[in-house]
Scaffold this motif. Structure first.
Motif, PDB file in Angstrom:
ATOM      1  N   UNK A  36       7.909  -4.127   1.735  1.00  0.00           N
ATOM      2  CA  UNK A  36       6.622  -3.650   1.224  1.00  0.00           C
ATOM      3  C   UNK A  36       6.666  -3.717  -0.297  1.00  0.00           C
ATOM      4  N   UNK A  37       5.801  -4.548  -0.861  1.00  0.00           N
ATOM      5  CA  UNK A  37       5.742  -4.698  -2.323  1.00  0.00           C
ATOM      6  C   UNK A  37       4.548  -3.913  -2.849  1.00  0.00           C
ATOM      7  N   UNK A  38       4.820  -3.000  -3.791  1.00  0.00           N
ATOM      8  CA  UNK A  38       3.772  -2.175  -4.378  1.00  0.00           C
ATOM      9  C   UNK A  38       3.171  -2.869  -5.592  1.00  0.00           C
ATOM     10  N   UNK A  39       2.005  -2.423  -5.999  1.00  0.00           N
ATOM     11  CA  UNK A  39       1.269  -3.121  -7.042  1.00  0.00           C
ATOM     12  C   UNK A  39       1.955  -3.091  -8.404  1.00  0.00           C
ATOM     13  N   UNK A  40       2.889  -2.164  -8.599  1.00  0.00           N
ATOM     14  CA  UNK A  40       3.605  -2.117  -9.865  1.00  0.00           C
ATOM     15  C   UNK A  40       4.810  -3.059  -9.876  1.00  0.00           C
ATOM     16  N   UNK A  41       5.051  -3.740  -8.746  1.00  0.00           N
ATOM     17  CA  UNK A  41       6.153  -4.694  -8.667  1.00  0.00           C
ATOM     18  C   UNK A  41       7.345  -4.209  -7.860  1.00  0.00           C
ATOM     19  N   UNK A  42       7.424  -2.908  -7.557  1.00  0.00           N
ATOM     20  CA  UNK A  42       8.553  -2.394  -6.774  1.00  0.00           C
ATOM     21  C   UNK A  42       8.461  -2.868  -5.327  1.00  0.00           C
ATOM     22  N   UNK A  43       9.598  -3.240  -4.755  1.00  0.00           N
ATOM     23  CA  UNK A  43       9.640  -3.708  -3.368  1.00  0.00           C
ATOM     24  C   UNK A  43      10.705  -2.951  -2.596  1.00  0.00           C
TER      25      UNK A  43
ATOM     26  N   UNK B  59      -0.981   7.587   8.344  1.00  0.00           N
ATOM     27  CA  UNK B  59      -1.355   6.407   7.572  1.00  0.00           C
ATOM     28  C   UNK B  59      -2.725   6.590   6.934  1.00  0.00           C
ATOM     29  N   UNK B  60      -2.828   6.253   5.657  1.00  0.00           N
ATOM     30  CA  UNK B  60      -4.083   6.353   4.932  1.00  0.00           C
ATOM     31  C   UNK B  60      -4.491   4.966   4.439  1.00  0.00           C
ATOM     32  N   UNK B  61      -5.645   4.484   4.904  1.00  0.00           N
ATOM     33  CA  UNK B  61      -6.126   3.170   4.480  1.00  0.00           C
ATOM     34  C   UNK B  61      -6.363   3.120   2.970  1.00  0.00           C
ATOM     35  N   UNK B  62      -6.935   4.187   2.421  1.00  0.00           N
ATOM     36  CA  UNK B  62      -7.246   4.177   0.990  1.00  0.00           C
ATOM     37  C   UNK B  62      -5.975   4.165   0.153  1.00  0.00           C
ATOM     38  N   UNK B  63      -4.939   4.935   0.576  1.00  0.00           N
ATOM     39  CA  UNK B  63      -3.669   4.937  -0.165  1.00  0.00           C
ATOM     40  C   UNK B  63      -3.002   3.568  -0.079  1.00  0.00           C
ATOM     41  N   UNK B  64      -3.040   2.970   1.108  1.00  0.00           N
ATOM     42  CA  UNK B  64      -2.436   1.639   1.286  1.00  0.00           C
ATOM     43  C   UNK B  64      -3.134   0.615   0.393  1.00  0.00           C
ATOM     44  N   UNK B  65      -4.476   0.607   0.414  1.00  0.00           N
ATOM     45  CA  UNK B  65      -5.232  -0.369  -0.369  1.00  0.00           C
ATOM     46  C   UNK B  65      -5.037  -0.166  -1.863  1.00  0.00           C
ATOM     47  N   UNK B  66      -4.892   1.101  -2.287  1.00  0.00           N
ATOM     48  CA  UNK B  66      -4.764   1.392  -3.712  1.00  0.00           C
ATOM     49  C   UNK B  66      -3.369   1.087  -4.246  1.00  0.00           C
ATOM     50  N   UNK B  67      -2.334   1.165  -3.390  1.00  0.00           N
ATOM     51  CA  UNK B  67      -0.953   1.093  -3.881  1.00  0.00           C
ATOM     52  C   UNK B  67      -0.193  -0.167  -3.496  1.00  0.00           C
ATOM     53  N   UNK B  68      -0.528  -0.788  -2.367  1.00  0.00           N
ATOM     54  CA  UNK B  68       0.288  -1.881  -1.844  1.00  0.00           C
ATOM     55  C   UNK B  68      -0.287  -3.243  -2.211  1.00  0.00           C
ATOM     56  N   UNK B  69       0.592  -4.130  -2.659  1.00  0.00           N
ATOM     57  CA  UNK B  69       0.198  -5.501  -2.971  1.00  0.00           C
ATOM     58  C   UNK B  69       0.285  -6.369  -1.713  1.00  0.00           C
ATOM     59  N   UNK B  70       1.431  -6.293  -0.998  1.00  0.00           N
ATOM     60  CA  UNK B  70       1.583  -7.079   0.228  1.00  0.00           C
ATOM     61  C   UNK B  70       2.778  -6.583   1.039  1.00  0.00           C
ATOM     62  N   UNK B  71       2.804  -6.977   2.313  1.00  0.00           N
ATOM     63  CA  UNK B  71       3.964  -6.750   3.189  1.00  0.00           C
ATOM     64  C   UNK B  71       4.468  -8.117   3.630  1.00  0.00           C
TER      65      UNK B  71
END
Length: 470
Positions: free
Chosen positions: A450-457, A428-440
């Motif tokens: 897991x919803x990513x910042x580009x809208x994919x879930x 698990x990478x905190x920086x990757x999670x913060x940069x890519x994930x919008x919410x769980x």
């Protein structure tokens, strides 16, 4: 009744008339005070001249003993709080080390009437005299205090006038869009030969690094630790001890994108120099393209959006975890919060639960999850995501071509984060999670989406529910 007899007792100590008609010792302990209010060459010459003059003058008097010369260089006379030389002189005089203080004028001594009179009265109570050469006033003279009150008031009004003139000139410069910076405490710029800000590339690299680290998911406190550990000099250039407020100031300052908001603060009292934030009291002036930019507007706007999104962190408070305000209850929509629980073996465990579930009248059925479950959910969906990322990156690049500049910049940064990931992510990478994930989103059946910042879930299966074992 016997006749009244009066006998005169003559004094045995000689009197030395210097204007105060008081008994003085054979040798008076004399000190001098010199001050200039700016660091300009002309003032510094005056400062050196004062020191040389009073040193020679006092030492030339056989009836005087030279105690020393006290001075303050580049310090305003409106307030005595920051004048270390002045305060030390007064302390020495009150402690009986000085009998007479020489100074050039009342305005050199203090331009604040209250400070001037209070200090003079304190010294007078201890028998210490002050002589103002320009006005030819001795403070122990019967007329001294009246004259000093009048002259100090004039000096104070002169300071008020000077302050108002300086303020007027500064505001006129603001109206014309003239930008000034406190270069000694401002990272990335220096005053150019034309008087305008110019970039210091070595410092500008630090500014760009701060912006990139924040957009990569680092908190302001983490960035401060990274720079401190790397022994990077702070804006003052005096040490490497970075703090949250300094990082936040850099991230929020529009000057780094080449613009300038003028009159953010103003002085409310010319005597104590108190400065307050300008909250719609005075006009402000926003100057676009006023000087060379270190950060492009696209990146700057993305940072402001991220600051707003992180909420509490933007005010310098670090979230308890990278999952803070990222985990949502699928039943009621409230955020999950972190809590310390104990397992059956009394092991301390941090778990996440819906903050609304434990209200007085709970109305949702979502389960409690462990932090390791949240990490596993991210890793599982992210590795699914990475299997088809090449085609997806191509789709995102097309989307960036038609998006608005701020959104296009965010999409390109998102693409950059995807391209830097390995074939399979195992830790698990905190920086990757913060940069890519919008919410769980945690659902009542235990599934997590897991919803990513580009809208994919993407969803993962049921996780073991942790029940209250307290």
């Amino acid at each position: 009744m016997p006749e009244k007899i009066i006998r005169v007792i003559q004094p045995t100590v000689s009197r030395q008339n210097i204007g105060d008609n008081t008994v003085t010792p054979a040798k008076r302990r004399v000190a001098a005070y010199a001050r200039v209010s700016t660091d300009e060459d002309e003032q510094l010459n005056s400062y050196e001249n004062q020191i040389n003059y009073y040193t020679r003058y006092i030492q030339s008097k056989p009836e005087w003993e030279f105690v020393g010369l006290y001075s303050d260089e580049g310090i305003s006379g409106l307030n005595t709080k920051k004048r270390d030389g002045f305060r030390q002189m007064v302390e020495d005089a009150l402690n009986g080390r000085i009998d007479l203080i020489l100074t050039k004028s009342i305005s050199r001594f203090a331009r604040n009437t209250v400070d001037s009179l209070v200090t003079i009265r304190q010294l007078k109570e201890k028998g210490v005299e002050v002589y103002f050469e320009k006005e030819n006033i001795y403070t122990l003279d019967s007329k001294g205090e009246l004259l000093i009150t009048i002259m100090s008031s004039i000096a104070q009004e002169e300071s008020r006038s000077i302050s108002e003139n300086i303020t007027w000139a500064k505001r006129k410069n603001m109206e014309r869009g003239k930008v000034s910076m406190s270069y000694g405490h401002f990272l990335g710029y220096e005053k150019g030969e034309d008087g305008k800000p110019q970039i210091v590339e070595k410092e500008a690299e630090v500014v760009r690094r701060i912006y990139n680290l924040y957009l990569d998911g680092k908190s302001v406190r983490e960035i401060a630790r990274i720079l401190t550990a790397g022994e990077v000099l702070t804006p003052s250039g005096k040490n490497c001890n970075w703090n949250v407020s300094t990082i936040m100031s850099i991230l929020r300052n529009e000057k780094y994108k080449g613009d300038a908001l003028l009159q953010k603060v103003y002085t409310v009292d010319f005597l104590n120099k108190k400065v307050v934030k300008n909250t719609n009291v005075l006009p402000q002036y926003y100057v676009e393209n006023s000087h060379p930019a270190i950060i492009d507007e696209e990146t700057f706007d993305m940072v402001q959006a991220e600051l707003a999104k992180r909420g509490g962190c933007s005010r310098g408070r670090r979230a308890k975890s990278v999952f803070d305000r990222k985990v949502v209850c699928g039943d009621c929509g409230h955020f999950y919060g972190q809590k310390l629980w104990y397992s059956d073996s009394r092991e301390r465990v941090y778990v996440w639960r819906c903050t609304h579930k434990y209200d007085t009248e709970p109305n949702c059925q979502t389960p409690i999850v462990r932090e390791m479950d949240l990490k596993s959910a991210f890793l599982a969906t992210f590795n699914q995501f990475l299997r088809f990322r090449e085609g997806y990156i191509a789709e995102l690049e097309k989307r960036a071509e038609t998006a608005k500049p701020a959104m296009a910049g965010e999409i390109r940064r998102y693409i950059k984060s995807l391209k830097t990931q390995p074939e399979t992510v195992r830790t698990f990478s905190e920086s990757a999670f913060a940069a890519l994930v919008d919410k769980i989103t945690v659902r009542a059946d235990g599934h997590m989406a897991v919803r990513y910042k580009d809208g994919m879930e993407l969803s993962v299966g049921e996780n073991k529910e942790w029940r209250d074992s307290e």
